[in-house]
Design a protein around this motif. Structure first.
Motif, PDB file in Angstrom:
ATOM      1  N   UNK A  60      39.000  54.056  52.460  1.00  0.00           N
ATOM      2  CA  UNK A  60      40.384  54.144  52.908  1.00  0.00           C
ATOM      3  C   UNK A  60      40.843  52.853  53.561  1.00  0.00           C
ATOM      4  N   UNK A  61      39.973  52.221  54.339  1.00  0.00           N
ATOM      5  CA  UNK A  61      40.356  51.058  55.137  1.00  0.00           C
ATOM      6  C   UNK A  61      40.138  49.725  54.435  1.00  0.00           C
ATOM      7  N   UNK A  62      39.351  49.693  53.357  1.00  0.00           N
ATOM      8  CA  UNK A  62      39.040  48.425  52.683  1.00  0.00           C
ATOM      9  C   UNK A  62      40.305  47.752  52.167  1.00  0.00           C
ATOM     10  N   UNK A  63      40.427  46.457  52.423  1.00  0.00           N
ATOM     11  CA  UNK A  63      41.629  45.724  52.015  1.00  0.00           C
ATOM     12  C   UNK A  63      41.318  44.486  51.184  1.00  0.00           C
ATOM     13  N   UNK A  64      40.029  44.241  50.916  1.00  0.00           N
ATOM     14  CA  UNK A  64      39.650  43.097  50.078  1.00  0.00           C
ATOM     15  C   UNK A  64      38.376  43.445  49.313  1.00  0.00           C
ATOM     16  N   UNK A  65      37.990  42.555  48.381  1.00  0.00           N
ATOM     17  CA  UNK A  65      36.821  42.832  47.537  1.00  0.00           C
ATOM     18  C   UNK A  65      35.558  43.030  48.353  1.00  0.00           C
ATOM     19  N   UNK A  66      35.360  42.202  49.377  1.00  0.00           N
ATOM     20  CA  UNK A  66      34.141  42.303  50.169  1.00  0.00           C
ATOM     21  C   UNK A  66      34.044  43.628  50.910  1.00  0.00           C
ATOM     22  N   UNK A  67      35.194  44.175  51.283  1.00  0.00           N
ATOM     23  CA  UNK A  67      35.188  45.457  51.970  1.00  0.00           C
ATOM     24  C   UNK A  67      35.074  46.632  51.022  1.00  0.00           C
ATOM     25  N   UNK A  68      35.620  46.473  49.811  1.00  0.00           N
ATOM     26  CA  UNK A  68      35.667  47.580  48.868  1.00  0.00           C
ATOM     27  C   UNK A  68      34.397  47.717  48.034  1.00  0.00           C
ATOM     28  N   UNK A 128      32.654  46.463  38.192  1.00  0.00           N
ATOM     29  CA  UNK A 128      33.044  45.143  37.723  1.00  0.00           C
ATOM     30  C   UNK A 128      34.084  44.522  38.652  1.00  0.00           C
ATOM     31  N   UNK A 129      34.258  43.222  38.505  1.00  0.00           N
ATOM     32  CA  UNK A 129      35.294  42.523  39.274  1.00  0.00           C
ATOM     33  C   UNK A 129      36.679  43.090  38.968  1.00  0.00           C
ATOM     34  N   UNK A 130      36.906  43.428  37.679  1.00  0.00           N
ATOM     35  CA  UNK A 130      38.199  43.982  37.297  1.00  0.00           C
ATOM     36  C   UNK A 130      38.420  45.355  37.932  1.00  0.00           C
ATOM     37  N   UNK A 131      37.360  46.164  38.019  1.00  0.00           N
ATOM     38  CA  UNK A 131      37.479  47.462  38.667  1.00  0.00           C
ATOM     39  C   UNK A 131      37.909  47.294  40.119  1.00  0.00           C
ATOM     40  N   UNK A 132      37.303  46.330  40.799  1.00  0.00           N
ATOM     41  CA  UNK A 132      37.665  46.052  42.194  1.00  0.00           C
ATOM     42  C   UNK A 132      39.119  45.591  42.295  1.00  0.00           C
ATOM     43  N   UNK A 133      39.524  44.700  41.392  1.00  0.00           N
ATOM     44  CA  UNK A 133      40.898  44.193  41.415  1.00  0.00           C
ATOM     45  C   UNK A 133      41.900  45.324  41.163  1.00  0.00           C
ATOM     46  N   UNK A 134      41.592  46.186  40.193  1.00  0.00           N
ATOM     47  CA  UNK A 134      42.490  47.298  39.892  1.00  0.00           C
ATOM     48  C   UNK A 134      42.613  48.247  41.075  1.00  0.00           C
ATOM     49  N   UNK A 135      41.479  48.518  41.737  1.00  0.00           N
ATOM     50  CA  UNK A 135      41.510  49.429  42.881  1.00  0.00           C
ATOM     51  C   UNK A 135      42.283  48.825  44.047  1.00  0.00           C
ATOM     52  N   UNK A 136      42.089  47.529  44.290  1.00  0.00           N
ATOM     53  CA  UNK A 136      42.828  46.866  45.374  1.00  0.00           C
ATOM     54  C   UNK A 136      44.322  46.834  45.073  1.00  0.00           C
TER      55      UNK A 136
END
Length: 368
Positions: A247-255, A270-278
């Protein structure tokens, strides 16, 4: 008598147009059975294995590691029986001469997702298949209808199957009144009413399982069966640190540390999965929606809802991964249910063990 089969780049989900070959899991000359994982492919959504839709001998690995190819492109050739190298070469040459990138993607894309206004809120859904008692796929906390990427089409071979974005998720409206299970369940019921569905099979993952159970509590006459995958609402314990961290993650390192807990294979994140979620989490209203849902679902590491009684009198299938780091697999032991605990699997078992999960759900629904 020999028969040659082409193994091609699959299409996983509406948006997939290409995939990158990660690694071959079989070598030329290996005997493969139907359903064997033959090679790993990475898309802009997720990495997954391509399974053989037929048995035989892998005669040629055409696609090379790190090669990015369009949907429908030739990956390899599998032979049933004896076939000469010249026959294999001729098949490959003919395929490459006839193949037009993009045509397979367009032909296989199927229906597009739709949006409807229900009770003043936009709800996105995707419908495949026809006939039979419909099946509705309900995703979990922070997910969307793409969580059923590897399940929706196979499950729709025999019946009408609808996946939706719950309120607060995906491309549905983000504003929630209170973020309660009742609110989410009522949104699913409103969609059923809109689609003219009196009774449906429900398959819910994680929070979506709790939504399904709660819908059965509110309107048992509307539920033909429940397929509960790593479901909330069947016990007390839940990974509260995950819910808070996600809930609180706001960047790739947190997510990333949060998302890797969902899978038995962390490499699937994947990096794309992280980008899509962010990108989703930065949309207006999402942060508030997730915070409301989290508060309604759990207090710390304790779930607020015990919905086991809601399943009474309804056919129930429970599927879990024994390595689930979000909700413990001990919750799978629901009296009267068909219980399937899959070895070596994590929370996103419907993605990582899709063929096995699809088979279990299909057989269960056919007999429900």
């Amino acid at each position: 008598m020999s028969q040659l089969h082409t193994l091609t780049m699959p299409k996983w989900g509406l948006s997939m147009t290409e995939g990158r070959v990660d690694a071959w899991l079989k070598e030329e000359g290996d005997t493969i059975a139907k359903g064997d994982e033959v090679l790993d492919v990475e898309t802009d959504k997720i990495s997954s294995s391509v399974e053989a839709p037929f048995a035989g001998v892998l005669r040629r690995c055409v696609a090379q590691p790190d090669e990015t190819l369009p949907v429908g492109a030739l990956l390899g050739v599998v032979a049933e029986g004896d076939a000469s190298d010249a026959e294999v070469d001729a098949l490959i040459s003919q395929f490459l001469a006839d193949f037009k990138p993009g045509e397979a993607s367009e032909a296989d894309s199927g229906p597009a997702s739709q949006k409807v206004e229900l009770g003043g809120r936009i709800v996105r859904y995707l419908e495949l298949g026809e006939g039979g008692t419909p099946l509705v796929l309900i995703h979990g906390f922070g997910g969307d209808l793409n969580n059923w990427l590897f399940n929706h089409a196979p499950l729709s071979e025999k019946r009408r199957v609808i996946a939706l974005d719950l309120p607060g998720h995906g491309e549905s409206g983000k504003a929630l009144q209170a973020g309660t299970l009742d609110e989410l369940s009522q949104a699913v019921l409103a969609l059923l009413d809109h689609l003219g569905i009196d009774k449906a099979h429900l398959a819910g993952h994680s929070m979506g399982g709790a939504v399904s159970l709660n819908l059965a509590r509110l309107a048992p006459q509307r539920v033909a069966s429940l397929s509960l995958i790593a479901s909330a609402g069947l016990g007390r314990e839940i990974n509260g640190d995950y819910l808070q961290g996600f809930t609180e993650a706001s960047n790739r390192n947190g997510l990333k540390p949060q998302l890797t807990q969902l899978f038995s294979d962390p490499g699937l994140v994947t990096r794309q999965m992280l980008e899509d979620m962010l990108k989703y989490k930065r949309l207006e209203g999402v942060g508030q929606a997730l915070a409301s849902l989290r508060a309604a679902l759990a207090e710390g590491s304790q779930q607020r809802h015990d919905l086991r009684q809601a399943a009474e009198g309804i056919p129930v299938l429970v599927i879990w991964g024994d390595g689930d780091q979000i909700i413990p697999a001990i919750h799978a032991q629901l009296p009267g249910a068909q219980v399937e605990v899959l070895s070596g699997q994590g929370h996103m078992v419907q993605m990582e063990a899709a063929e096995q999960v699809n088979g279990l759900i299909q057989r269960f629904i056919d007999n429900a």
